[in-house]
Design a protein around this motif. Structure first.
Motif, mmCIF file in Angstrom:
data_model
loop_
_atom_site.group_PDB
_atom_site.id
_atom_site.type_symbol
_atom_site.label_atom_id
_atom_site.label_comp_id
_atom_site.label_asym_id
_atom_site.label_seq_id
_atom_site.Cartn_x
_atom_site.Cartn_y
_atom_site.Cartn_z
ATOM 1 N N ILE A 55 11.856 14.120 42.327
ATOM 2 C CA ILE A 55 13.043 13.610 41.623
ATOM 3 C C ILE A 55 12.678 12.518 40.627
ATOM 4 C CG2 ILE A 55 15.174 12.300 42.001
ATOM 5 C CD1 ILE A 55 15.545 14.130 44.452
ATOM 6 N N ALA A 56 11.596 11.799 40.901
ATOM 7 C CA ALA A 56 11.122 10.815 39.921
ATOM 8 C C ALA A 56 10.875 11.541 38.592
ATOM 9 C CB ALA A 56 9.846 10.154 40.422
ATOM 10 N N ASP A 57 11.009 10.819 37.495
ATOM 11 C CA ASP A 57 10.867 11.474 36.181
ATOM 12 C C ASP A 57 9.443 11.911 35.903
ATOM 13 O OD1 ASP A 57 13.646 11.038 35.136
ATOM 14 O OD2 ASP A 57 13.091 8.994 35.671
ATOM 15 N N LEU A 58 8.494 11.111 36.374
ATOM 16 C CA LEU A 58 7.077 11.417 36.164
ATOM 17 C C LEU A 58 6.338 11.142 37.467
ATOM 18 C CD1 LEU A 58 6.711 9.417 32.823
ATOM 19 C CD2 LEU A 58 6.698 11.913 32.995
ATOM 20 N N THR A 59 5.221 11.822 37.669
ATOM 21 C CA THR A 59 4.382 11.536 38.839
ATOM 22 C C THR A 59 2.937 11.369 38.392
ATOM 23 O OG1 THR A 59 5.803 12.819 40.319
ATOM 24 C CG2 THR A 59 3.555 12.379 41.077
ATOM 25 N N ILE A 60 2.368 10.218 38.735
ATOM 26 C CA ILE A 60 0.929 10.014 38.534
ATOM 27 C C ILE A 60 0.313 10.065 39.928
ATOM 28 C CG2 ILE A 60 -0.861 8.579 37.493
ATOM 29 C CD1 ILE A 60 1.301 9.146 35.486
ATOM 30 N N ALA A 61 -0.651 10.957 40.115
ATOM 31 C CA ALA A 61 -1.227 11.160 41.439
ATOM 32 C C ALA A 61 -2.666 10.666 41.495
ATOM 33 C CB ALA A 61 -1.182 12.647 41.795
ATOM 34 N N ALA A 62 -3.026 10.126 42.645
ATOM 35 C CA ALA A 62 -4.428 9.817 42.909
ATOM 36 C C ALA A 62 -5.132 11.120 43.287
ATOM 37 C CB ALA A 62 -4.526 8.817 44.050
ATOM 38 N N ASP A 63 -6.454 11.129 43.127
ATOM 39 C CA ASP A 63 -7.163 12.382 43.437
ATOM 40 C C ASP A 63 -7.185 12.690 44.934
ATOM 41 O OD1 ASP A 63 -8.966 10.405 44.092
ATOM 42 O OD2 ASP A 63 -10.479 10.987 42.612
#
Ligand SMILES: CC(C)(COP(=O)(O)OP(=O)(O)OC[C@H]1O[C@@H](n2cnc3c(N)ncnc32)[C@H](O)[C@@H]1OP(=O)(O)O)[C@@H](O)C(=O)NCCC(=O)NCCSC(=O)CCC(=O)c1ccccc1C(=O)O
Length: 303
Positions: A157-165
């Motif tokens: 639901i968040a607009d963007l997702t930055i993921a850790a590896d």
């Protein structure tokens, strides 16, 4: 006739680096702890750069949420939304092990989740989902470790997702007797397509970060140690941009999926803007001055 005007000649041809994103700083920011004293499950941090960070702090259960957690997140989101200095909001979990593993199963009973924070058991997180969706400011999920069950839905639901590896994504609902037939289903299908969404829900298999990126479930994957720095870079870029343009884009992208509720959001944003115009002000002024409004004399009325 020859064109005598001077021309700027591109030296190297068109380049994606011309967007300047590579110039945006990845330096750490200075966080000020703005957590209300009564909070026990979450923190709220603010940076003078216009960034708010909401953190779930329950590492003993891999940042699973209970009603108390959700109520705190909801209050913090409300406060970040109302803070005119804030342009972008990060949602994350404490530590590298987990973003959030969904509803705390120890607090699950008949009719929903209960921990004494509210009189009756219910599915509090559904209210938070709607609040995130309706928030006019961009929300970035900063995900390290597990994003599972209701935690996975919050990141979607968040607009963007930055993921850790080291991030791992998935649903467990059918395994633990739960399901999200709302955003948890429709959002996922929009992100990854119907077949993949059915696979994720029906099989409850987990997806590593690299696959999540390939599927369109996340925006970027970075080394775990660089997760916050890269997220800050995205935040700094966003706060350079027009808040109203961002609000309308979020509302328009939501409206495509959210039916009448999405149109209400988009329409409400347009009305807010209209209230700033001479034409909008004329209506209220004429009413208060007990005269006929002169709408057509206003520049914004020239269609
Ligand atoms: C995530 C795991 C696969 C990680 O496994 P592993 O690495 O082996 O770690 P563990 O030893 O299992 O976990 C460490 C520790 O944390 C506890 N824990 C982890 N998750 C939870 C949890 N969700 N609730 C309670 N406790 C949790 C775990 O028990 C360990 O504690 P110990 O004391 O050491 O035993 C694995 O942990 C796992 O599968 N976790 C459960 C994930 C899960 O099933 N989550 C719930 C999904 S359902 C849901 O979230 C509903 C939410 C909701 O309210 C809702 C309702 C209606 C519509 C929509 C929603 C919505 O989802 O938004």
């Amino acid at each position: 006739m020859a064109d005598a005007s001077p021309r700027r000649v591109l030296q190297h041809g068109p380049r994606t680096s011309s967007d300047g994103f590579h110039l945006v700083s990845r330096a750490p920011t200075t966080w000020v702890d703005a957590t209300p004293i009564k909070y026990i499950d979450t923190t709220l941090h603010l940076s003078a750069e216009g960034i708010a960070k909401l953190t779930i702090c329950r590492p003993e259960v891999l940042n699973a949420f209970r009603p108390q957690t959700v109520l705190e997140l909801s209050e913090s989101l409300h406060s970040a939304r109302n803070n005119t200095q804030v342009g972008v909001i990060i949602l994350t979990g404490l530590g590298d092990e987990a973003f959030c593993t969904g509803g705390d199963q120890r607090h699950r009973g008949s009719g929903g989740y209960a921990d004494g924070a509210e009189p009756t058991p219910r599915l509090h997180v559904l209210d938070l989902q709607t609040q995130m969706r309706r928030c006019p400011k961009p929300i970035i999920a900063m995900v390290a470790g597990y994003a599972i069950g209701g935690g996975h839905i919050l990141h979607m639901i968040a607009d963007l997702t930055i993921a850790a590896d080291n991030a791992v994504f998935g649903q467990t609902g059918p395994r633990v007797g739960s399901f999200d037939a709302g955003y948890g289903s429709s959002r996922m299908a929009r992100l990854v397509g119907q077949k993949k969404a059915r696979e994720l829900w029906f099989l409850c298999n987990f997806v590593p970060a690299a696959d999540a990126l390939a599927m369109g479930l996340v925006n970027a994957v970075v080394p775990t140690a660089e997760l916050e720095l890269e997220t800050l870079r995205w935040c700094r870029r966003i706060v350079q941009h027009s808040p109203t343009a961002l609000q309308f884009l979020k509302a328009a992208l939501n409206a495509d999926e959210d039916g009448a509720a999405g149109l209400q959001e988009l329409g409400g944003a347009a009305t807010r803007l209209f209230y700033h115009s001479d034409e909008g002000k004329e209506g209220a002024a004429a009413f208060l001055q007990k005269r006929e409004p002169q709408f057509r004399a206003m520049p914004s009325a020239r269609l």
